[in-house]
Design an enzyme around this catalytic site. Structure first.
Site, PDB file in Angstrom:
ATOM      1  N   THR A  34       0.827  -1.209   0.000  1.00  0.00           N
ATOM      2  CA  THR A  34       0.000   0.000   0.000  1.00  0.00           C
ATOM      3  C   THR A  34       0.860   1.257   0.000  1.00  0.00           C
ATOM      4  O   THR A  34       0.385   2.326  -0.359  1.00  0.00           O
ATOM      5  CB  THR A  34      -0.911   0.047   1.239  1.00  0.00           C
ATOM      6  OG1 THR A  34      -0.113  -0.258   2.383  1.00  0.00           O
ATOM      7  CG2 THR A  34      -2.050  -0.946   1.156  1.00  0.00           C
ATOM      8  N   SER A  66      31.867  -6.489   7.052  1.00  0.00           N
ATOM      9  CA  SER A  66      30.693  -7.106   7.657  1.00  0.00           C
ATOM     10  C   SER A  66      31.044  -8.476   8.221  1.00  0.00           C
ATOM     11  O   SER A  66      31.542  -9.339   7.499  1.00  0.00           O
ATOM     12  CB  SER A  66      29.567  -7.259   6.628  1.00  0.00           C
ATOM     13  OG  SER A  66      28.587  -8.143   7.148  1.00  0.00           O
ATOM     14  N   GLY A 125      13.125 -10.685   4.101  1.00  0.00           N
ATOM     15  CA  GLY A 125      12.060  -9.693   3.988  1.00  0.00           C
ATOM     16  C   GLY A 125      11.827  -8.915   5.266  1.00  0.00           C
ATOM     17  O   GLY A 125      10.745  -8.373   5.491  1.00  0.00           O
ATOM     18  N   SER A 127      13.852  -6.418   5.970  1.00  0.00           N
ATOM     19  CA  SER A 127      14.485  -5.136   5.647  1.00  0.00           C
ATOM     20  C   SER A 127      15.907  -4.973   6.135  1.00  0.00           C
ATOM     21  O   SER A 127      16.272  -3.930   6.680  1.00  0.00           O
ATOM     22  CB  SER A 127      13.651  -3.977   6.199  1.00  0.00           C
ATOM     23  OG  SER A 127      12.496  -3.864   5.475  1.00  0.00           O
ATOM     24  N   SER A 129      18.362  -4.469   4.275  1.00  0.00           N
ATOM     25  CA  SER A 129      19.030  -3.411   3.503  1.00  0.00           C
ATOM     26  C   SER A 129      18.656  -2.021   4.026  1.00  0.00           C
ATOM     27  O   SER A 129      19.531  -1.166   4.199  1.00  0.00           O
ATOM     28  CB  SER A 129      18.744  -3.548   2.004  1.00  0.00           C
ATOM     29  OG  SER A 129      17.384  -3.408   1.731  1.00  0.00           O
ATOM     30  N   GLU A 161      17.602   3.069  -2.246  1.00  0.00           N
ATOM     31  CA  GLU A 161      16.938   1.873  -2.757  1.00  0.00           C
ATOM     32  C   GLU A 161      16.439   2.109  -4.194  1.00  0.00           C
ATOM     33  O   GLU A 161      16.652   1.296  -5.082  1.00  0.00           O
ATOM     34  CB  GLU A 161      15.749   1.584  -1.827  1.00  0.00           C
ATOM     35  CG  GLU A 161      15.393   0.170  -1.639  1.00  0.00           C
ATOM     36  CD  GLU A 161      16.452  -0.650  -0.911  1.00  0.00           C
ATOM     37  OE1 GLU A 161      16.911  -1.600  -1.548  1.00  0.00           O
ATOM     38  OE2 GLU A 161      16.806  -0.377   0.249  1.00  0.00           O
ATOM     39  N   ASP A 173       9.731   0.782   4.806  1.00  0.00           N
ATOM     40  CA  ASP A 173      10.816   0.139   5.563  1.00  0.00           C
ATOM     41  C   ASP A 173      11.703   1.179   6.239  1.00  0.00           C
ATOM     42  O   ASP A 173      11.993   1.086   7.432  1.00  0.00           O
ATOM     43  CB  ASP A 173      11.673  -0.731   4.633  1.00  0.00           C
ATOM     44  CG  ASP A 173      10.851  -1.788   3.921  1.00  0.00           C
ATOM     45  OD1 ASP A 173       9.701  -2.029   4.339  1.00  0.00           O
ATOM     46  OD2 ASP A 173      11.355  -2.361   2.943  1.00  0.00           O
ATOM     47  N   TYR A 223       8.407  -7.285  -7.893  1.00  0.00           N
ATOM     48  CA  TYR A 223       7.967  -6.120  -7.114  1.00  0.00           C
ATOM     49  C   TYR A 223       7.732  -4.934  -8.062  1.00  0.00           C
ATOM     50  O   TYR A 223       6.678  -4.299  -8.041  1.00  0.00           O
ATOM     51  CB  TYR A 223       9.045  -5.777  -6.073  1.00  0.00           C
ATOM     52  CG  TYR A 223       8.668  -4.644  -5.160  1.00  0.00           C
ATOM     53  CD1 TYR A 223       8.108  -4.892  -3.915  1.00  0.00           C
ATOM     54  CD2 TYR A 223       8.866  -3.313  -5.540  1.00  0.00           C
ATOM     55  CE1 TYR A 223       7.754  -3.852  -3.073  1.00  0.00           C
ATOM     56  CE2 TYR A 223       8.519  -2.272  -4.710  1.00  0.00           C
ATOM     57  CZ  TYR A 223       7.974  -2.543  -3.480  1.00  0.00           C
ATOM     58  OH  TYR A 223       7.615  -1.497  -2.652  1.00  0.00           O
TER      59      TYR A 223
END
Ligand code: GLA
Length: 388
Positions: A34, A66, A125, A127, A129, A161, A173, A223
């Site tokens: 949404t 990392s 999923g 988030s 990133s 993004e 996100d 997406y």
């Protein structure tokens, strides 16, 4: 955690660090697909997330490491060249963030070393990133004493993004991760960016996160495809009615306009999801505020059905795990969370049968899908910040 990563920083960079930072992952309780349709979302930031330890350097270089991806070693780039490079791998997220902060005319005089460690399952999923983007944002803001608002960091994270990485995602996100607060979910109107913090008290219930462990393959292209379909549907409706976004329509108004989409059944379904999901999000938030958990749970179930049938972003793994969860005694609702196409789902589960729930759903999933799911109990924590 703080001490461990500070020591690791010192091992990798041979220097003392200057600060420890944290940025959460997020779940979305309801309001899926949404955000880029100008509707409402209802996400919350998690206590799981990404830690960062940093210090300023005295040259123009940025060195990042990392703990989760040791095989890439220390990745190095310079303030003088902040272009996207495929070889820079995950470092493109911090790089893009630094680039856009500078493009906003904030002064970053020298480079920095950053050590990252995340405990968000990768590609699930939740988030990871956006978590890295906002983590980089708060590190840079703090190290260089920039007077940049959190909301601006949120918008820059989205820009990374969209423009740097090339995923056409919405604002949810980054907003949840930047603005989140312990024990609250955020009801965000993605058209106006007005938001409200809603306490999440689920007397006797917990939120289970169920990771299908299905990698979100092709997720980005699918997406972008969904987003394009929504734009196409809106353009057709706009021929008849002046309307800014699908989120501006309620179910009744959409029903009146729906015949315009009759010849394109896919567009009709996508738009119907965007509109109905937005209405469910408002209803679910109202129900939660009134402590009406049964209504809240039913709307979660309805949301999943709509994402499965109308938006077609669930897939076998998510459908299997959600159906198994919904069938457990005492569960009041379950749905996929995030973009879909794999990744995670959530369920509202009685606290005292949580272990049994995990065992049952886990067993059933393994039997039907052939590999294991993972489970975590969601704890809602603060948004991105300095820890020490
Ligand atoms: C991803 C995107 C968000 C949102 C969700 C679906 O998480 O990054 O902007 O669109 O999918 O609700």
């Amino acid at each position: 955690m703080g001490n461990h990563i500070k020591q690791q920083f010192q091992k990798v960079f041979q220097q003392e660090s200057e600060g420890v930072f944290f940025s959460p992952g997020r779940i979305n309780l309801i309001g899926e697909h949404t955000d880029y349709n100008g509707g409402n979302v209802f996400p919350a930031s998690l206590t799981m997330g990404t830690y960062g330890v940093a210090r300023r350097r005295d040259d123009q270089e940025i060195h990042v490491y990392s703990e989760n991806i040791p095989e890439t070693g220390v990745l190095t780039f310079s303030l003088d060249d902040l272009d996207y490079k495929a070889d820079d791998n995950w470092a493109n997220y911090p790089k893009g963030m630094i680039r856009y902060i500078i493009e906003k005319n904030y002064h970053i005089p020298v480079g920095m070393d950053i050590y990252f460690y995340g405990n968000i399952p990768n590609g699930a999923g939740l988030s990871s990133s956006a978590s890295i983007e906002l983590l980089t944002g708060v590190i840079v803001r703090d190290l260089f004493d920039l007077s940049i608002e959190m909301l601006d960091l949120v918008l820059l994270g989205k820009k990374v993004e969209n423009e740097f990485i090339g995923v056409n995602s919405g604002i949810m996100d980054q907003f949840a991760i930047g603005m989140g607060e312990k024990d609250h979910a955020l009801l965000l109107d993605c058209q106006t960016l007005e938001y409200e913090k809603v306490p999440v008290h689920l007397d006797g219930y917990v939120i289970a996160i169920m990771n299908t462990n299905k990698r979100r393959a092709l997720a980005d292209s699918k997406y972008n495809e969904r987003r394009g379909e929504c734009e196409a549907a809106l353009a057709i409706l706009q021929k008849e009615k002046a309307v800014d976004s699908l989120g501006a329509l309620d179910n009744e108004a959409f029903h009146q306009l729906a015949p315009l989409l009759q010849e394109q059944p896919n567009l009709l379904k996508r738009a119907r999801h965007a509109v109905s999901e937005n209405q469910r999000t408002l209803e679910a938030t109202a129900a939660l505020k009134e402590n009406d958990l049964l209504t809240f749970g039913r709307l979660l179930n309805d949301s999943h059905r709509s994402l499965k049938e109308d938006y077609e972003v669930t897939g076998k793994e998510l459908d299997t795990i959600v159906a198994a969860a919904q069938a457990q005694p005492g569960v009041i609702g379950a749905r996929m969370t995030g973009a879909g196409f794999g990744g995670c789902a959530i369920a509202i589960v009685p606290e005292n049968t949580y272990n049994q729930f995990v065992e049952n759903v886990g067993r059933q999933y393994q039997k039907e899908i052939g590999y294991e799911a993972s489970f975590y109990q969601a704890k809602i924590g603060d948004g991105a910040k300095r820890l020490s």
